[in-house]
Design an enzyme around this catalytic site. Structure first.
Site, PDB file in Angstrom:
ATOM      1  N   ASP A 296       0.501  -1.325   0.163  1.00  0.00           N
ATOM      2  CA  ASP A 296       0.285   0.223   0.050  1.00  0.00           C
ATOM      3  C   ASP A 296       0.946   1.074   0.221  1.00  0.00           C
ATOM      4  O   ASP A 296       0.115   2.265  -0.651  1.00  0.00           O
ATOM      5  CB  ASP A 296      -0.697   0.104   0.972  1.00  0.00           C
ATOM      6  CG  ASP A 296      -2.170   0.886   0.974  1.00  0.00           C
ATOM      7  OD1 ASP A 296      -2.847   0.769   0.053  1.00  0.00           O
ATOM      8  OD2 ASP A 296      -1.275   2.212   2.381  1.00  0.00           O
ATOM      9  N   HIS A 450     -11.257   3.273 -14.106  1.00  0.00           N
ATOM     10  CA  HIS A 450     -12.208   2.156 -13.438  1.00  0.00           C
ATOM     11  C   HIS A 450     -13.090   2.191 -12.465  1.00  0.00           C
ATOM     12  O   HIS A 450     -11.924   2.142 -11.181  1.00  0.00           O
ATOM     13  CB  HIS A 450     -12.052   0.706 -14.013  1.00  0.00           C
ATOM     14  CG  HIS A 450     -12.628  -0.014 -14.036  1.00  0.00           C
ATOM     15  ND1 HIS A 450     -12.305  -1.632 -13.553  1.00  0.00           N
ATOM     16  CD2 HIS A 450     -14.483   0.189 -13.715  1.00  0.00           C
ATOM     17  CE1 HIS A 450     -13.492  -2.212 -13.063  1.00  0.00           C
ATOM     18  NE2 HIS A 450     -14.373  -1.207 -12.974  1.00  0.00           N
TER      19      HIS A 450
END
Length: 729
Positions: A296, A450
Site C-alpha cells: 500500500d 475504472h
C-alpha cells in the site's frame, strides 16, 4: 546535551527536569530497532544523574511516533524464534527501565502515537496530548499483537474491556475519547503542550500529585474479580471470533494473552506477551498482512511520484448520472472537487442526486457532518441536461451504459464542448480504451478510469493507459483519484484491463465446476469459509448482476478467444435466459428479500436447481481442495500473464488491485503473495493435475521457469542480523 543518538536526544530542561526528545532525520519518528537501542543508551545516561527530579518525553515532529518501522518486520519475522524472543525481552527491559525511573515521568504527545509509540507513552506516569492525537495499537491488523508491553499496561490502565476493544480491533482513538477512557490525562492546545506537561511534572515533584500511586497499578495484576474476569474474557473471545474469524489468529491470541496474564505482575505478564508474539510473527498471515501494508505504501508512493509535477484538477464533470455517476459525483464533491453531473434524462439526474444525498445523509446520521456541511457539499454537485459548465472543467469521466457505440458517441460529442487541455476518461469496465479513443481528435488526453461499485466504499481506481494516452493525462487522473481518497493503480490497456481480466477466468472456473456437477452452494461456502473471499462466486455474480456478467463474459471471450471462449452453455447463460439477473431483480443463484434494514438478504431457491440441471452433469461431490484449486488456478494464471505482458507493472500493484478491487482475502496478501507462500514449484504440481480442463489451466511459461528454480515473485528477504546483539549496539 546529556546524550545524542541518530533519532533521539537527552537534555536538561530546567532544575532537575530532563527532556528526552524523539527527533529522527526523516519526516516522521519510528520506533525501529536502532531507536529502541538508542533509548536504552539514553536511559543509561539518565539513570546516572543524581540531580534528576523528573523526565519529560516529547517529539520534535508533527507526529509523536507513528509506530514501529514496518519495513523491518519481514526481516525480523525471519529471525529464529529464540533470537526474536531475546530481542523482545531486551526491548521490554528498555521500556521497563523507563517506567521504573525513580522520578515522575510524563509524555507530551502530539499527532500520532501508534503501536510502539503508544506502548512507549504507556510506560510513563502521565500523558498530556494535543487535540490532533490519534493513539492506539494497530498491531493485530498486521497479523501480530503488541510486543512492547501494550497488552500488559493498557488493560491495567483502562480496564480489560476498553483495552481489549482497542487491541483486538487494532483501533486508534482521538484525543477526546482517549481522555474519556483514561489513556491520556489531559488535552491542551499545541502551543501549551510542553508548558502544561511541565506544570504536571512540577506538581508530581512537589508531592501535589501522587505519581507513585499512578504508576503502581501498571506493575500489579489486573484488578478483576473472578466473575468479572469470566464475563469480560468470555464475551471478548466470542466477539473476536465472530468478527475476525479463524483466518486472523492475532486478535484472539491477544485476548487470550491478556486473560492469561490478568493475575500476574508486570514482569511475568510481559513474558507471556513475548511467548504469544513470537509464534504470531512467524505466521503466513503476519507476512501477508505486513506485505499488504508495505505494498500500500509502495502504490501510494508511486502515485505521489507520478503527480508531483501536475496540478490536481479543481473542477470535474461526470457524464451519466444514475447510481454509479451519483457515487462518483458524491466522492469528488465530498473530497472538495466540485462536479458537474450531466445526463440526457431528468429521471437519471434525480437518481444521481438522490444517491449523493443518500450518502451524505448517512454521514449526517453518524454524526460525521452537520447540516451545514451537507448543504455545502451537495451544492457543489451541479446537475445539468446540457453541457453548461463543461468549459471550465479540468477532467471529465464518462459513466454511461457499457456499450461501445454509445460511449464513443458521448465521448466525441463531449470533446467538442471542453477546453483543448481538458482530460477525458471512461469508466468502462471491459471495453479497450484504445478502441474508444479511435473517435477522438485528442486521444492523448484520454484514458480509462475504472471505479468499483459502490464507489464510496471501494478503494481501488484502475487508471488505464491507452495506446496514445500521454503521461500528463495519466498524472492528472491519478491526482484526481488520489484527491478523492482512492488508491489509483495504473494499468495498460487490454479487454477487461487488469481486475476484470483476471476475475472472469475465476468465473469460468466456477462455470466449469457447475458443468461438472458441483453444487454452487458448496462452492460459495468453501470459497468464503475456507479460502476467505468475502463472497463466494455465485453470490458475487448475483451482486455484480448476471446480465452484466453475461455481457462482460462475451467481451472477454472476444478479447481472449483462445482461453475465454467456451463451447458450452453455462450457468450464467441459463440464469440470464431465465431473467434471473441477481440482486437487482431479487432472483439469481440465490433469492433476495429485504431485511429490516432494507438490505437484500440471500435465501435458497429450489427453482434454480432445475435451471442449472439443464447445463450440468449429475450432481457429484468435490473436496474443498479440489474446489479451491479449480477456482483459483485460472485466476492466478491470468494474473501472472498480466505481469508478463506488462498489463500490470509489479506483483505489489497486482496484489493491491486484487485486495482493494475484488476483496482478495487480505490474510493471503494477494495472488503473488499467496503464490510465494505456496511456492511456485508446488503451485505448478497442483496446476498440472488440472491442465486437462483446458487453456485456462495451462501455466504460463514464465511461471514454469520460476517453478523450475522455486523462485518467488517478491524479492527474497534476508533475516535481520541476530537481533539479540542489539543489547550492545
Amino acid at each position: 546535551m546529556l546524550y545524542k543518538g541518530d533519532t533521539l536526544y537527552l537534555n536538561w530542561l530546567e532544575d532537575g527536569i530532563a527532556e528526552l526528545v524523539f527527533d529522527a532525520p526523516g519526516s516522521v519518528n519510528k520506533l525501529d530497532t536502532a531507536t529502541v537501542a538508542s533509548l536504552g543508551q539514553a536511559l543509561d545516561v539518565l539513570e546516572k544523574q543524581p540531580e534528576l527530579k523528573g523526565m519529560l518525553l516529547r517529539s520534535n515532529k508533527a507526529a509523536f511516533i507513528v509506530g514501529a518501522d514496518i519495513t523491518e518486520f519481514l526481516s525480523l519475522f525471519l529471525v529464529p524464534e529464540e533470537q526474536l524472543s531475546q530481542w523482545l525481552h531486551f526491548a521490554n527491559s528498555v521500556f521497563n527501565r523507563l517506567e521504573d525511573l525513580p522520578v515522575p515521568t510524563i509524555s507530551a504527545v502530539n499527532g500520532y502515537a501508534l503501536g510502539g509509540g503508544c506502548e512507549c507513552v504507556l510506560a510513563t506516569d502521565y500523558r498530556l496530548a494535543t487535540p490532533d492525537l490519534r493513539i492506539g495499537l494497530p498491531e493485530t491488523r498486521l497479523g501480530i499483537m503488541p510486543g512492547f508491553g501494550g497488552s500488559v499496561r493498557m488493560p491495567r490502565m483502562l480496564g480489560a474491556d476498553s483495552a481489549m476493544e482497542i487491541i483486538a480491533a487494532g483501533k486508534d482513538v482521538g484525543a477526546e475519547q482517549a481522555q474519556k477512557i483514561g489513556l491520556v490525562d489531559g488535552v491542551v492546545k499545541p502551543e501549551k503542550l510542553v508548558e502544561g506537561a511541565l506544570a504536571i511534572l512540577r506538581q508530581a515533584i512537589n508531592g501535589d500529585l501522587d505519581w507513585k500511586a499512578k504508576r503502581q497499578p501498571k506493575l500489579e495484576p489486573l484488578k478483576l474479580s473472578k466473575i468479572e474476569a469470566t464475563m469480560s474474557f468470555t464475551i471478548a473471545k466470542g466477539m473476536v471470533m465472530q468478527t475476525a474469524g479463524k483466518h486472523y489468529p492475532a486478535p484472539i491470541t491477544a485476548v487470550k494473552t491478556i486473560e492469561a496474564a490478568a493475575r500476574l505482575g508486570r514482569d511475568e505478564a510481559l513474558k507471556l506477551e513475548n511467548q504469544s508474539f513470537v509464534p504470531l510473527a512467524h505466521t503466513n498471515e503476519a507476512r501477508a498482512l505486513v506485505g499488504i501494508f508495505l505494498n500500500d505504501q509502495f502504490v501510494k508512493g508511486k502515485a505521489r511520484q507520478l503527480t508531483k509535477n501536475v496540478e490536481t484538477p479543481k473542477h470535474a464533470a461526470v457524464l451519466g448520472a444514475g447510481i454509479m455517476g451519483g457515487g462518483i459525483a458524491y466522492q469528488s464533491a465530498w473530497k472538495g472537487v466540485p462536479v458537474v453531473m450531466k445526463d440526457i434524462s431528468e429521471k437519471s439526474l434525480t437518481l444521481g442526486m438522490t444517491e449523493a444525498a443518500k450518502l451524505l445523509n448517512k454521514q449526517l446520521e453518524r454524526g460525521k457532518i452537520d447540516g451545514l456541511k451537507l448543504a455545502g457539499v451537495i451544492s457543489t454537485i451541479q446537475p445539468v441536461l446540457e453541457y453548461s459548465g463543461f468549459d471550465r472543467v479540468d477532467v471529465v469521466v464518462e459513466a454511461v451504459v457499457e456499450n461501445p457505440k454509445v460511449k464513443k458517441a458521448v465521448l466525441a460529442e463531449t470533446e467538442d464542448k471542453v477546453r483543448p487541455e481538458t482530460v477525458l476518461a471512461s469508466n468502462t469496465s471491459t471495453i479497450p480504451i484504445s478502441e474508444l479513443a479511435s473517435v477522438l481528435k485528442r486521444p492523448e488526453n484520454f484514458c480509462g478510469m475504472h471505479f468499483f461499485n459502490p464507489v464510496h466504499r471501494m478503494p481501488l481506481v484502475e487508471v488505464i493507459r491507452g495506446e496514445k494516452t500521454s503521461d500528463e493525462t495519466i498524472a492528472k487522473v491519478v491526482a484526481w483519484a488520489s484527491k478523492m481518497g482512492k488508491t489509483p493503480i495504473v494499468v495498460n490497456d487490454c479487454p477487461g484491463f487488469f481486475v476484470n481480466r483476471v476475475l472472469f477466468p475465476y468465473f469460468a472456473g466456477f462455470s466449469q465446476l457447475l458443468r461438472d456437477g458441483a453444487d454452487f452452494r458448496k462452492i460459495d461456502k468453501v470459497m468464503e469459509k475456507q479460502f476467505g473471499w468475502p463472497m463466494g462466486p455465485a453470490y458475487l455474480l448475483d451482486v455484480v448482476g448476471i446480465d452484466t456478467a453475461h455481457h462482460a463474459q462475451a467481451v472477454m471471450a472476444a478479447g481472449f478467444p483462445q482461453r475465454m471462449q467456451k463451447d458450452y452453455r453455462d450457468a450464467i447463460d441459463a440464469l440470464f435466459d431465465a431473467n434471473r439477473f441477481g440482486q437487482k431483480n431479487g432472483l439469481g443463484f440465490w433469492r433476495y428479500k429485504e431485511n429490516s434494514k432494507g438490505k437484500p438478504k440471500k435465501e435458497e431457491d429450489a427453482v434454480v436447481d432445475g435451471l442449472l440441471a439443464d447445463v450440468s452433469q449429475p450432481k457429484r461431490d468435490f473436496t474443498d481442495d479440489e474446489i479451491i484449486a479449480r477456482m483459483m488456478i485460472p485466476m492466478i494464471n491470468e494474473v501472472v500473464r498480466c505481469l508478463e505482458e506488462g498489463i500490470i507493472a509489479s506483483p505489489a500493484e497486482a496484489d493491491m488491485a486484487l485486495v482493494y478491487g475484488l476483496g482478495f482475502p487480505p490474510f493471503h496478501g494477494g495472488a503473488f503473495r499467496w503464490l510465494d507462500t505456496l511456492g511456485s514449484a508446488r503451485y505448478l504440481d497442483m496446476a498440472q493435475q488440472y491442465q486437462h480442463l483446458g487453456p485456462l489451466y495451462e501455466v504460463p511459461e514464465g511461471l514454469r521457469n520460476k517453478a523450475r528454480h522455486n523462485e518467488p515473485y517478491y524479492p527474497a528477504v534476508e533475516p535481520a542480523r541476530p537481533v539479540g546483539e542489539l543489547k550492545t549496539a
